[in-house]
Design a protein around this motif. Structure first.
Motif, PDB file in Angstrom:
ATOM      1  N   ASN A 164      -5.309  -4.944  -5.288  1.00 19.29           N
ATOM      2  CA  ASN A 164      -6.528  -4.251  -6.384  1.00 19.29           C
ATOM      3  C   ASN A 164      -6.050  -3.191  -7.155  1.00 19.29           C
ATOM      4  OD1 ASN A 164      -6.543  -3.556  -3.394  1.00 19.29           O
ATOM      5  ND2 ASN A 164      -7.796  -2.134  -4.264  1.00 19.29           N
ATOM      6  N   ASP A 198      -0.705  -3.371  -4.133  1.00 18.39           N
ATOM      7  CA  ASP A 198      -1.002  -1.867  -3.875  1.00 18.39           C
ATOM      8  C   ASP A 198       0.251  -1.052  -3.691  1.00 18.39           C
ATOM      9  OD1 ASP A 198      -3.563  -2.433  -4.510  1.00 18.39           O
ATOM     10  OD2 ASP A 198      -4.539  -1.444  -2.855  1.00 18.39           O
ATOM     11  N   HIS A 243      -3.806  -4.003   2.717  1.00 15.22           N
ATOM     12  CA  HIS A 243      -4.983  -3.639   2.270  1.00 15.22           C
ATOM     13  C   HIS A 243      -5.766  -2.648   3.182  1.00 15.22           C
ATOM     14  CE1 HIS A 243      -8.340  -3.242  -0.333  1.00 15.22           C
ATOM     15  NE2 HIS A 243      -9.043  -3.853   0.223  1.00 15.22           N
ATOM     16  N   ASP A 252       0.962  -1.366  -0.058  1.00 10.54           N
ATOM     17  CA  ASP A 252       0.017   0.068   0.074  1.00 10.54           C
ATOM     18  C   ASP A 252       0.596   1.485  -0.036  1.00 10.54           C
ATOM     19  OD1 ASP A 252      -2.982  -1.071   0.405  1.00 10.54           O
ATOM     20  OD2 ASP A 252      -1.653  -2.373   1.601  1.00 10.54           O
ATOM     21  N   HIS A 268      -2.876  -9.808  -0.498  1.00  9.45           N
ATOM     22  CA  HIS A 268      -3.168  -8.305  -0.249  1.00  9.45           C
ATOM     23  C   HIS A 268      -4.304  -8.184   0.733  1.00  9.45           C
ATOM     24  CE1 HIS A 268      -3.236  -4.259  -0.940  1.00  9.45           C
ATOM     25  NE2 HIS A 268      -4.366  -4.223  -1.153  1.00  9.45           N
TER      26      HIS A 268
HETATM   27 FE   LIG Z   1      -5.777  -2.581  -1.444  1.00  9.29          FE
END
Ligand SMILES: [Fe+2]
Length: 258
Positions: free
Chosen positions: A75, A43, A202, A13, A162
């Motif tokens: 994602n 991410d 995430h 992330d 994730h």
């Molecule tokens: Fe994410």
């Protein structure tokens, strides 16, 4: 009893370029440290910006040259850029419902990697990805199978996803968001398989960043939640019998006996 230590550097992330300054500051603050492996839990880029990955990976490789880097897709690493990422960043081993086996410091390690599973697909996923619910259901079975086989094959088994594979390490997020951050179906698999380590991301606003499920240690390594990169020190403890068995296996293989 033999104790061996693995230094794992992990994060997710960065959403580059969004949290890139935080990532760079955190990387620069790491001194006198040598990781055995680097794990990227998704991410790392924002909105499918393939080129932004270099702003993370280049300084990382400069600081820690020749250290294996293992990554999974989040994602924001959209499905349709996966091939481009694989082809553009060959220094990274990408895992997608697959397993990597490697030996570090004489320890045979299996890393199972996946984007992971959501308890409820997001409204966007439901609208745009045909059969997403079935895909998640199937993925739980696939990951269970990979983890069971990895346990038979390796001394240390790590799962990297994730999405959170439990709700424990998303606590601090709005309760209504939990089903869109992870899934308890993977938690059931973790309770059953009792692997060594789980690394996920995430959940940016989680306040419970580490947890245990039996012997399994779980780490949420989301950069915004941690306010930096996570250093995991994992100790593999082998009993005298296990060490002797391992040595015997090694001698047999060296002697040509299969
Ligand atoms: Fe994410």
């Amino acid at each position: 009893m033999l104790i061996r230590k693995l230094n794992i550097l992990a994060f997710s992330d960065v959403h580059a370029p969004r949290y890139l300054p935080l990532f760079i500051a955190s990387l620069n603050a790491i001194l006198n440290y040598s990781p055995d492996i680097i794990i990227l839990a998704g991410d790392i880029i924002d909105h499918g910006r393939t080129n932004a990955l270099s702003t993370v990976v280049n300084p990382l490789c400069k600081k820690f040259p020749n250290i294996p880097i293992v990554a999974i897709f989040g994602n924001e690493e959209y499905f349709d850029i996966e091939d481009k990422l694989i082809n553009s960043y060959s220094q990274i081993t990408w895992l997608s419902d697959s397993v990597l086996t490697l030996t570090i410091k004489g320890i045979k390690i299996c890393i199972v990697g996946s984007r992971g599973v959501l308890e409820k697909p997001t409204p966007w996923q439901r609208k745009n990805i045909k059969g997403i619910e079935y895909m998640y259901k199937k993925r739980v079975e696939v990951l269970r199978d990979l983890l069971v086989k990895a346990k038979q094959k390796c001394e240390v088994v790590i799962l990297v996803t994730h999405y959170a594979p439990t709700f424990i390490t998303v606590k601090g997020e709005p309760f209504t968001a939990y089903p869109y951050l992870g899934s308890r179906s993977l938690e059931r698999i973790l309770r059953e398989t009792q692997i060594d380590l789980v690394i996920h991301g995430h959940a940016h606003n989680s306040r419970v960043l580490e947890a245990s499920l039996g012997i399994t240690r779980i780490y949420n390594v989301a950069l915004p939640a941690r306010k930096g990169i996570t250093k995991i020190e994992f100790h593999k403890v082998s009993s005298r019998e296990e060490t002797q068995k391992g040595l015997l296996r090694f001698l047999k293989v060296k002697g040509g006996e299969k």
